[in-house]
Design a protein around this motif. Structure first.
Motif, mmCIF file in Angstrom:
data_model
loop_
_atom_site.group_PDB
_atom_site.id
_atom_site.type_symbol
_atom_site.label_atom_id
_atom_site.label_comp_id
_atom_site.label_asym_id
_atom_site.label_seq_id
_atom_site.Cartn_x
_atom_site.Cartn_y
_atom_site.Cartn_z
ATOM 1 N N ARG A 128 0.922 -1.135 -0.079
ATOM 2 C CA ARG A 128 -0.060 0.027 0.060
ATOM 3 C C ARG A 128 0.799 1.363 -0.087
ATOM 4 O O ARG A 128 0.499 2.459 0.666
ATOM 5 C CB ARG A 128 -1.027 -0.104 1.313
ATOM 6 N N GLU A 129 2.122 1.268 -0.608
ATOM 7 C CA GLU A 129 2.877 2.402 -0.942
ATOM 8 C C GLU A 129 3.154 2.473 -2.453
ATOM 9 O O GLU A 129 2.799 1.433 -3.097
ATOM 10 C CB GLU A 129 4.129 2.198 -0.176
ATOM 11 N N HIS A 130 3.758 3.474 -2.746
ATOM 12 C CA HIS A 130 4.185 3.560 -4.170
ATOM 13 C C HIS A 130 5.034 2.456 -4.768
ATOM 14 O O HIS A 130 6.029 2.189 -3.908
ATOM 15 C CB HIS A 130 4.739 4.971 -4.404
ATOM 16 N N THR A 131 4.617 2.051 -5.823
ATOM 17 C CA THR A 131 5.266 0.950 -6.208
ATOM 18 C C THR A 131 5.942 1.404 -7.786
ATOM 19 O O THR A 131 5.017 1.580 -8.777
ATOM 20 C CB THR A 131 4.524 -0.435 -6.374
ATOM 21 N N GLN A 132 7.119 1.071 -8.086
ATOM 22 C CA GLN A 132 7.734 1.608 -9.351
ATOM 23 C C GLN A 132 8.310 0.562 -10.092
ATOM 24 O O GLN A 132 8.958 -0.294 -9.590
ATOM 25 C CB GLN A 132 8.584 2.756 -9.062
ATOM 26 N N LEU A 133 8.649 1.087 -11.439
ATOM 27 C CA LEU A 133 9.525 -0.011 -12.279
ATOM 28 C C LEU A 133 10.222 1.193 -12.929
ATOM 29 O O LEU A 133 9.590 1.975 -13.740
ATOM 30 C CB LEU A 133 8.390 -0.840 -13.175
ATOM 31 N N ALA A 134 11.714 0.891 -13.024
ATOM 32 C CA ALA A 134 12.656 1.786 -13.491
ATOM 33 C C ALA A 134 13.420 1.048 -14.642
ATOM 34 O O ALA A 134 13.971 0.143 -14.227
ATOM 35 C CB ALA A 134 13.327 2.698 -12.599
ATOM 36 N N ILE A 135 13.877 1.504 -15.700
ATOM 37 C CA ILE A 135 14.867 1.047 -16.437
ATOM 38 C C ILE A 135 16.093 2.295 -16.566
ATOM 39 O O ILE A 135 15.955 3.040 -16.226
ATOM 40 C CB ILE A 135 14.600 0.836 -17.905
ATOM 41 N N LEU A 136 17.369 1.555 -17.138
ATOM 42 C CA LEU A 136 18.434 2.492 -17.381
ATOM 43 C C LEU A 136 18.141 3.052 -18.951
ATOM 44 O O LEU A 136 17.936 2.622 -19.513
ATOM 45 C CB LEU A 136 19.576 1.712 -17.493
ATOM 46 N N VAL B 168 20.338 0.046 -7.907
ATOM 47 C CA VAL B 168 20.166 -1.027 -8.336
ATOM 48 C C VAL B 168 20.801 -1.159 -9.981
ATOM 49 O O VAL B 168 21.524 -1.973 -10.161
ATOM 50 C CB VAL B 168 18.950 -1.692 -8.221
ATOM 51 N N LEU B 169 20.281 -0.301 -10.718
ATOM 52 C CA LEU B 169 20.747 -0.308 -11.995
ATOM 53 C C LEU B 169 22.202 0.160 -12.239
ATOM 54 O O LEU B 169 22.934 -0.412 -13.096
ATOM 55 C CB LEU B 169 19.764 0.894 -12.566
ATOM 56 N N LEU B 170 22.594 0.945 -11.254
ATOM 57 C CA LEU B 170 24.132 1.234 -11.435
ATOM 58 C C LEU B 170 25.018 0.136 -10.930
ATOM 59 O O LEU B 170 26.076 -0.247 -11.469
ATOM 60 C CB LEU B 170 24.423 2.461 -10.675
ATOM 61 N N ALA B 171 24.639 -0.478 -9.951
ATOM 62 C CA ALA B 171 25.232 -1.698 -9.092
ATOM 63 C C ALA B 171 25.472 -2.727 -10.190
ATOM 64 O O ALA B 171 26.516 -3.418 -10.300
ATOM 65 C CB ALA B 171 24.758 -2.086 -7.935
ATOM 66 N N ALA C 296 17.863 6.876 -14.338
ATOM 67 C CA ALA C 296 16.837 5.703 -13.729
ATOM 68 C C ALA C 296 15.542 6.420 -14.559
ATOM 69 O O ALA C 296 15.104 7.529 -14.012
ATOM 70 C CB ALA C 296 16.462 5.564 -12.496
ATOM 71 N N LEU C 297 14.998 5.892 -15.584
ATOM 72 C CA LEU C 297 13.677 6.474 -16.224
ATOM 73 C C LEU C 297 12.480 5.410 -15.729
ATOM 74 O O LEU C 297 12.541 4.126 -15.870
ATOM 75 C CB LEU C 297 13.897 6.059 -17.706
ATOM 76 N N PHE C 298 11.374 6.006 -15.052
ATOM 77 C CA PHE C 298 10.370 5.224 -14.694
ATOM 78 C C PHE C 298 9.409 5.076 -15.582
ATOM 79 O O PHE C 298 8.663 5.910 -16.149
ATOM 80 C CB PHE C 298 10.098 6.113 -13.594
#
Length: 250
Positions: A100-108, A145-148, A113-115
């Motif tokens: 019940r909080e903001h849930t997001q998907l991002a790519i490089l 995460v994307l950077l790591a 990070a582009l959502f």
């Protein structure tokens, strides 16, 4: 091909016109577009008129210019981002309904990070992320995460700076960022408390495609002092479902 006294190409000027639109600036006059794109008024009006005629831009009832449906149609055909979003939506809906909080998907995308998507409930807390918005890699949990898991040349570019601070909690020291990236790879997720907004904590996990490459980050934004364990359980379950849809069998 350069078609202006300044040496700008047609493509460059078209791109600058389109880039004047943002998630918060969705309608503009042709004069405003020209000023923000750094174009002479005559050139701005001509380019805008041509884009309107092609359906890539459109005029509303107040004669202001908006992104046209034709541009959206072309952008979504065979889109990698659309495929990723479609694969992720069922899992994202489950995560959001349980946390019940903001849930997001991002790519490089271009070292940011582009959502691609954000799901939010009425009681969710503060969050600066917008669909089609971007956040820096060093300051957001999705970006970390994307950077790591990104290639060495990407990491070297980001680590070479600058690393701007958004709050007093933002990692701005390259050595500290390098340690944080190693931690993310070791534990398989990123937690960023107060890094973008002091009142929020971002939690993100990597998503792999059929090749095993990390292609996205699934994240939630929690209140600053919230425990992250329950969110991590749901995020890991969600990411496994997305990876299965993408063909990952690891």
């Amino acid at each position: 091909m350069a078609n202006s006294p300044s040496g700008d190409s047609v493509t460059d000027r078209l791109l600058r016109v389109l880039e004047t639109f943002t998630p918060t600036r969705t309608a503009q006059t042709a004069a405003e577009i020209g000023r923000r794109a750094g174009l002479p008024p005559s050139s701005a009006h001509r380019i805008v008129s041509e884009l309107v005629a092609a359906g890539l831009l459109e005029r509303d009832d107040d004669r202001r210019i908006r992104i046209g449906m034709r541009l959206w149609e072309l952008a979504t055909r065979s889109s990698h981002a659309l495929r990723m979003r479609q694969a992720a939506m069922p899992a994202m809906e489950r995560v959001q309904s349980r946390i019940r909080e903001h849930t997001q998907l991002a790519i490089l995308e271009q070292d940011e990070a582009l959502f691609l998507e954000r799901l939010s409930g009425p009681g969710a807390g503060s969050n600066v992320t917008r669909v089609a918005g971007r956040l820096p890699l060093h300051a957001s949990s999705s970006g970390l995460v994307l950077l790591a898991y990104g290639p060495p040349d990407l990491q070297n570019r980001i680590l070479s700076g600058p690393l701007p601070a958004f709050t007093r909690e933002t990692i701005t020291d390259p050595s500290a960022l390098r340690r944080k990236l190693a931690e993310v790879r070791l534990i398989g997720h990123a937690v960023a408390r107060g890094s973008i907004e002091l009142v929020s904590t971002g939690v993100a996990v990597p998503v792999r495609d059929e090749t095993g490459r990390v292609v996205a980050a699934l994240s939630v934004v929690l209140p600053r002092e919230a425990a992250v364990e329950a969110a991590l359980i749901e995020l890991h379950a969600g990411k496994r479902d997305i990876e299965q849809s993408l063909g990952y069998r690891g």
